[in-house]
Design an enzyme around this catalytic site. Structure first.
Site, PDB file in Angstrom:
ATOM      1  N   HIS A  63      10.278   8.818  -4.755  1.00  0.00           N
ATOM      2  CA  HIS A  63       9.001   8.820  -4.014  1.00  0.00           C
ATOM      3  C   HIS A  63       9.081   7.792  -2.894  1.00  0.00           C
ATOM      4  O   HIS A  63      10.032   7.009  -2.806  1.00  0.00           O
ATOM      5  CB  HIS A  63       7.819   8.587  -4.951  1.00  0.00           C
ATOM      6  CG  HIS A  63       7.768   7.235  -5.604  1.00  0.00           C
ATOM      7  ND1 HIS A  63       8.742   6.777  -6.453  1.00  0.00           N
ATOM      8  CD2 HIS A  63       6.841   6.248  -5.536  1.00  0.00           C
ATOM      9  CE1 HIS A  63       8.423   5.573  -6.888  1.00  0.00           C
ATOM     10  NE2 HIS A  63       7.278   5.218  -6.327  1.00  0.00           N
ATOM     11  N   HIS A  65       7.264   5.141  -1.981  1.00  0.00           N
ATOM     12  CA  HIS A  65       6.817   3.743  -2.020  1.00  0.00           C
ATOM     13  C   HIS A  65       7.958   2.842  -1.551  1.00  0.00           C
ATOM     14  O   HIS A  65       9.136   3.103  -1.832  1.00  0.00           O
ATOM     15  CB  HIS A  65       6.390   3.340  -3.436  1.00  0.00           C
ATOM     16  CG  HIS A  65       4.970   3.744  -3.754  1.00  0.00           C
ATOM     17  ND1 HIS A  65       4.524   3.976  -5.029  1.00  0.00           N
ATOM     18  CD2 HIS A  65       3.908   3.942  -2.929  1.00  0.00           C
ATOM     19  CE1 HIS A  65       3.224   4.309  -4.986  1.00  0.00           C
ATOM     20  NE2 HIS A  65       2.836   4.299  -3.724  1.00  0.00           N
ATOM     21  N   ASP A  67       9.219   0.059  -2.412  1.00  0.00           N
ATOM     22  CA  ASP A  67      10.220  -0.512  -3.332  1.00  0.00           C
ATOM     23  C   ASP A  67      11.294   0.497  -3.734  1.00  0.00           C
ATOM     24  O   ASP A  67      12.243   0.151  -4.437  1.00  0.00           O
ATOM     25  CB  ASP A  67       9.553  -1.146  -4.580  1.00  0.00           C
ATOM     26  CG  ASP A  67       8.701  -0.168  -5.388  1.00  0.00           C
ATOM     27  OD1 ASP A  67       7.978   0.646  -4.781  1.00  0.00           O
ATOM     28  OD2 ASP A  67       8.754  -0.243  -6.639  1.00  0.00           O
ATOM     29  N   HIS A  68      11.160   1.732  -3.245  1.00  0.00           N
ATOM     30  CA  HIS A  68      12.170   2.755  -3.543  1.00  0.00           C
ATOM     31  C   HIS A  68      12.921   3.231  -2.297  1.00  0.00           C
ATOM     32  O   HIS A  68      13.916   3.946  -2.426  1.00  0.00           O
ATOM     33  CB  HIS A  68      11.519   3.943  -4.258  1.00  0.00           C
ATOM     34  CG  HIS A  68      10.929   3.553  -5.577  1.00  0.00           C
ATOM     35  ND1 HIS A  68      11.494   3.883  -6.780  1.00  0.00           N
ATOM     36  CD2 HIS A  68       9.837   2.796  -5.877  1.00  0.00           C
ATOM     37  CE1 HIS A  68      10.773   3.354  -7.773  1.00  0.00           C
ATOM     38  NE2 HIS A  68       9.764   2.696  -7.246  1.00  0.00           N
ATOM     39  N   HIS A 140       1.722   9.921  -9.967  1.00  0.00           N
ATOM     40  CA  HIS A 140       1.851   8.539  -9.471  1.00  0.00           C
ATOM     41  C   HIS A 140       0.941   8.246  -8.272  1.00  0.00           C
ATOM     42  O   HIS A 140       1.184   7.314  -7.519  1.00  0.00           O
ATOM     43  CB  HIS A 140       3.329   8.295  -9.109  1.00  0.00           C
ATOM     44  CG  HIS A 140       3.645   6.873  -8.810  1.00  0.00           C
ATOM     45  ND1 HIS A 140       3.248   5.826  -9.618  1.00  0.00           N
ATOM     46  CD2 HIS A 140       4.334   6.302  -7.783  1.00  0.00           C
ATOM     47  CE1 HIS A 140       3.671   4.687  -9.095  1.00  0.00           C
ATOM     48  NE2 HIS A 140       4.322   4.936  -7.984  1.00  0.00           N
ATOM     49  N   ASP A 211       8.482   6.691 -10.595  1.00  0.00           N
ATOM     50  CA  ASP A 211       7.290   5.997 -11.103  1.00  0.00           C
ATOM     51  C   ASP A 211       6.247   7.042 -11.505  1.00  0.00           C
ATOM     52  O   ASP A 211       6.033   8.021 -10.788  1.00  0.00           O
ATOM     53  CB  ASP A 211       6.668   5.117 -10.008  1.00  0.00           C
ATOM     54  CG  ASP A 211       7.557   3.942  -9.645  1.00  0.00           C
ATOM     55  OD1 ASP A 211       8.677   3.859 -10.173  1.00  0.00           O
ATOM     56  OD2 ASP A 211       7.111   3.119  -8.826  1.00  0.00           O
ATOM     57  N   HIS A 269      12.249  -0.535 -14.102  1.00  0.00           N
ATOM     58  CA  HIS A 269      11.029  -0.738 -13.326  1.00  0.00           C
ATOM     59  C   HIS A 269      10.084  -1.668 -14.106  1.00  0.00           C
ATOM     60  O   HIS A 269       8.936  -1.324 -14.403  1.00  0.00           O
ATOM     61  CB  HIS A 269      10.364   0.608 -13.013  1.00  0.00           C
ATOM     62  CG  HIS A 269       9.480   0.592 -11.789  1.00  0.00           C
ATOM     63  ND1 HIS A 269       8.140   0.267 -11.850  1.00  0.00           N
ATOM     64  CD2 HIS A 269       9.724   0.830 -10.487  1.00  0.00           C
ATOM     65  CE1 HIS A 269       7.609   0.342 -10.649  1.00  0.00           C
ATOM     66  NE2 HIS A 269       8.551   0.677  -9.789  1.00  0.00           N
TER      67      HIS A 269
HETATM   68 ZN    ZN Z   1       8.091   1.414  -7.835  1.00  0.00          ZN
HETATM   69 ZN    ZN Z   2       5.745   3.742  -6.894  1.00  0.00          ZN
END
Ligand code: ZN
Ligand code: ZN
Length: 305
Positions: A63, A65, A67-68, A140, A211, A269
């Site tokens: 996804h 976000h 942090d990915h 998510h 996530d 995670h």
């Molecule tokens: Zn994440």
């Molecule tokens: Zn996420």
């Protein structure tokens, strides 16, 4: 196959956990590496491993976000300087193309290898020579996906006892029997492979979930995985918080593993609210539900047998 966790923290990096990235080494495929997510500084993490960025030829994003994905433009650019001439295919949710193309364009980054970006949706099936990858949308808040990687079955072992009982001595003939449907021999007549092979060896199944909140309906998607990689952002107590932030708990991860009858669960995670002293508790509450559970740390390496 082997798995290396390059980042196992949730949301933002901490001193002990970088943000998400997982490398899947396909040993039989001439050392190809597939990368799942590419949080910021994934390329720095790779420097601490034996992974060669030029061997990464597929990247799967769960996804969008930060942090990915914040490590993706950097990794792609550096790969150009590290002898990476081979094409890369990148899979991920809608919007991924915009993100990559814009980041490369405005930074005037030039890649010396072709990239293909394929946007996925719920139900997408990706077919490779030896693998099929199934895609499922999770829960998510923004589109987030799980990838179920199914390896093709491989032919069983040669039944040496049976060959020897027929008086066929070990030698190059054994290899020929194994690699052909049948062979015509002078000494032993026609030999059919099926008569001398044990049952097919089932391919491995690895499921890597993005996530998500926990949902019972994920069970059939993760079913009978050799390894399930699933987020455990919160501890068992924080189920309400997990729901509120569209994440899962240790106990939910373990419940999914148990219901899905998987062989091994690896939790990742992990929120930075949990420190070294808490890890044992996180693991314990998951293992109470599903015994074969591990808690990944950065650089945790897992071999799939
Ligand atoms: Zn994440
Ligand atoms: Zn996420």
């Amino acid at each position: 196959m082997e798995i290396t966790f390059l980042g196992t923290g949730a949301g933002l990096p901490s001193k002990s956990r970088n943000v998400s990235a997982i490398a899947l080494h396909l040993l039989q495929e001439e050392n190809q590496i597939w990368l799942f997510d590419c949080g910021e500084a994934t390329q720095h993490q790779i420097l601490h491993t034996s992974i060669k960025p030029r061997k990464i030829n597929k990247i799967f994003i769960t996804h969008l976000h930060g942090d990915h994905i914040f490590g993706l433009p950097g990794l792609l650019s550096s790969r150009s300087f590290q002898g990476g001439d081979d094409a890369v295919t990148i899979y991920g949710p809608q919007g991924l193309r915009d993100y990559i193309v814009t980041a490369l364009r405005i930074s005037k980054s030039h890649l010396n290898y072709p990239i293909t970006i394929k946007e996925i949706k719920d139900g997408t099936v990706i077919k490779e020579d030896n693998y099929t990858i199934y895609v499922k949308e999770l829960d998510h808040g923004i589109p987030s996906f799980g990838y179920r990687i199914v390896e093709k079955d491989s032919p069983g072992e040669l039944l040496v006892d049976k060959l020897q009982a027929k008086g066929i001595p070990a030698g190059p003939l054994y290899g020929k029997i194994k690699s052909n449907e049948y062979i015509n021999t002078k000494d032993y007549g026609i030999l059919y492979r099926k008569d001398f092979l044990g049952p097919d060896k089932p391919g491995k199944i690895i499921t890597i979930m993005g996530d998500t909140r926990y949902q019972e309906s994920f069970t059939s998607f993760v079913e009978r995985s050799d390894v399930l990689i699933y987020e455990a952002t919160f501890n068992a107590e924080q189920e309400d918080l997990a729901f509120q932030y569209f994440h899962s708990t240790t106990k939910q991860a373990a419940t999914l593993a148990k219901e899905g009858n998987v062989k091994q669960l690896i939790m990742t995670h992990i929120s930075s609210r949990y420190q070294l002293a808490d890890y044992e508790d996180l693991l314990k509450e998951a293992r109470e539900v599903f015994r074969d559970t591990e808690l990944a740390n950065d650089f945790y390496h897992h071999q799939i047998r």
